[in-house]
Design an enzyme around this catalytic site. Sequence first.
Site, PDB file in Angstrom:
ATOM      1  N   ARG A  46       0.844  -1.203   0.000  1.00 32.59           N
ATOM      2  CA  ARG A  46       0.000   0.000   0.000  1.00 32.59           C
ATOM      3  C   ARG A  46       0.876   1.248   0.000  1.00 32.59           C
ATOM      4  O   ARG A  46       0.589   2.229  -0.669  1.00 32.59           O
ATOM      5  CB  ARG A  46      -0.979   0.016   1.187  1.00 32.59           C
ATOM      6  N   TYR A  98     -14.643  19.036 -15.256  1.00 31.08           N
ATOM      7  CA  TYR A  98     -15.076  17.646 -15.488  1.00 31.08           C
ATOM      8  C   TYR A  98     -16.181  17.293 -14.483  1.00 31.08           C
ATOM      9  O   TYR A  98     -15.966  17.415 -13.278  1.00 31.08           O
ATOM     10  CB  TYR A  98     -13.875  16.705 -15.354  1.00 31.08           C
ATOM     11  N   ASP A 169      -5.697  19.936 -14.549  1.00 33.38           N
ATOM     12  CA  ASP A 169      -6.129  18.631 -15.063  1.00 33.38           C
ATOM     13  C   ASP A 169      -5.674  18.574 -16.525  1.00 33.38           C
ATOM     14  O   ASP A 169      -6.205  19.284 -17.377  1.00 33.38           O
ATOM     15  CB  ASP A 169      -7.662  18.522 -14.928  1.00 33.38           C
ATOM     16  N   LYS A 194      -7.515   7.388 -19.502  1.00 37.21           N
ATOM     17  CA  LYS A 194      -7.742   7.912 -20.845  1.00 37.21           C
ATOM     18  C   LYS A 194      -6.526   7.640 -21.747  1.00 37.21           C
ATOM     19  O   LYS A 194      -6.275   6.499 -22.047  1.00 37.21           O
ATOM     20  CB  LYS A 194      -8.117   9.389 -20.764  1.00 37.21           C
TER      21      LYS A 194
HETATM   22  C1  PLP Z   1     -12.158  10.921 -16.945  1.00 40.27           C
HETATM   23  C2  PLP Z   1     -11.705  12.211 -16.417  1.00 40.27           C
HETATM   24  C3  PLP Z   1     -11.470  12.392 -15.040  1.00 40.27           C
HETATM   25  C4  PLP Z   1     -11.745  11.323 -14.014  1.00 40.27           C
HETATM   26  O1  PLP Z   1     -10.942  10.202 -14.180  1.00 40.27           O
HETATM   27  P1  PLP Z   1     -11.414   8.689 -13.822  1.00 40.27           P
HETATM   28  O2  PLP Z   1     -10.214   7.894 -14.198  1.00 40.27           O
HETATM   29  O3  PLP Z   1     -12.644   8.412 -14.600  1.00 40.27           O
HETATM   30  O4  PLP Z   1     -11.673   8.673 -12.351  1.00 40.27           O
HETATM   31  C5  PLP Z   1     -11.005  13.635 -14.636  1.00 40.27           C
HETATM   32  N1  PLP Z   1     -10.809  14.640 -15.505  1.00 40.27           N
HETATM   33  C6  PLP Z   1     -11.031  14.502 -16.819  1.00 40.27           C
HETATM   34  C7  PLP Z   1     -10.792  15.645 -17.732  1.00 40.27           C
HETATM   35  C8  PLP Z   1     -11.482  13.294 -17.333  1.00 40.27           C
HETATM   36  O5  PLP Z   1     -11.725  13.161 -18.634  1.00 40.27           O
END
Ligand code: PLP
Length: 372
Positions: A46, A98, A169, A194
């Site tokens: 962890r 988001y 982000d 992503k």
């Molecule tokens: C998908 C996404 C998130 C969240 O990520 P997860 O892996 O789904 O928890 C945050 N910011 C953006 C811009 C995203 O496309």
Amino acid sequence: MKIETIAIHAGNHADNNTGAVIQPITTSTTFIREQGEYPGGYIYSRASNPNRTSLENVLTKLEGGADAAAFSSGNAAGMAVFQSLKPGSHIIAPDDMYHGLRNLLKNVFAGILEFDFIDVNDPTILQDHIKPNTVLIWLETPSNPLLKITDIKQAVAIAKQHQLLVVCDNTFATPLCQQPLALGANLVMHSATKYFGGHSDIMGGALITADKNDWWQKIRQVQEMGGAIPSPQDCYMLVRSIKTLPYRMKGHVQNAQLLAEFLEKHPKVERVMYPGLATHPQHAIAAQQMQSFGGMLSFCVKGGADKAAKVVNALKLFTQATSLGGVESLIEHRAMIEGPDTQTPKNLLRVSVGLENIDDLIEDISLAINTI
Ligand SMILES: *Cc1c(COP(=O)(O)O)cnc(C)c1O
């Protein structure tokens, strides 16, 4: 080293015991202790794990940071940032943040943190919302799903005047298209689900810091003690996927630009949102702060929600699904996903442009649009 080389080498760690060129997956949860020492440098998975360390190494170098922390999802990474702040702290976030993170703040952090969702692109509005307890400005550029661009340097300059932290982000751009730390951000956040994963089969998240300061130590504590960590298998998969990220991004960017140009000329398309188009209202800022414009675009068809839904249903190659960044093209009718309080236009379709041949993508979308 250049980024293509970093992507291949910075996350790999050949195994001295066996001579394996590729790092094995270490599934052990615990590590041998000798007279109070841990000869391998690991104690308990962890807290840290060899595959996670390798993933964190490559993420650090890709974003040009000082350290990185990997999480089990993008939202877990965002959550760690929010949990690292003192209760009562005020956060400024984009009005089109988001929706998953916006909902996390609204539902889980209500009463713990204060937050305002505003147009962070407008310096006057941004200045006006800074309060004595404001600690952090959250940025997301290009934004989801409107592909709005925030001038990172401008927001950082305002933040610095008030000693505020800036988190960006960078999920849509990836470090191939944009490196927020070089523009002055303190922290970069990613949904590794992503483009880093790139094949729609791994959940993951990451934070990359410009400095190993006290705040970063706090975030590390949230990661290690909170335990929202990715498995060794997922870390291994991410390290593997990241090796091809630079070349995948080149393909995504090229296809997105061509698809955006095609859609822009289409008589049944009202408007196209892609920062690589000269007609994008913030194209100049995008050209300044991005190396290339990413693989995401949105477009509004002429007519209402029914026309948008008709296009999506007529597509054969594009898969109707949420998420993005995979090799396969995805499309979604965003207003339907985001629910009734969304500001997203009802005729907007968001496209994650994949790596199929662009001629096939254009043919499919062209046939579908011509049904309305
Ligand atoms: C998908 C996404 C998130 C969240 O990520 P997860 O892996 O789904 O928890 C945050 N910011 C953006 C811009 C995203 O496309």
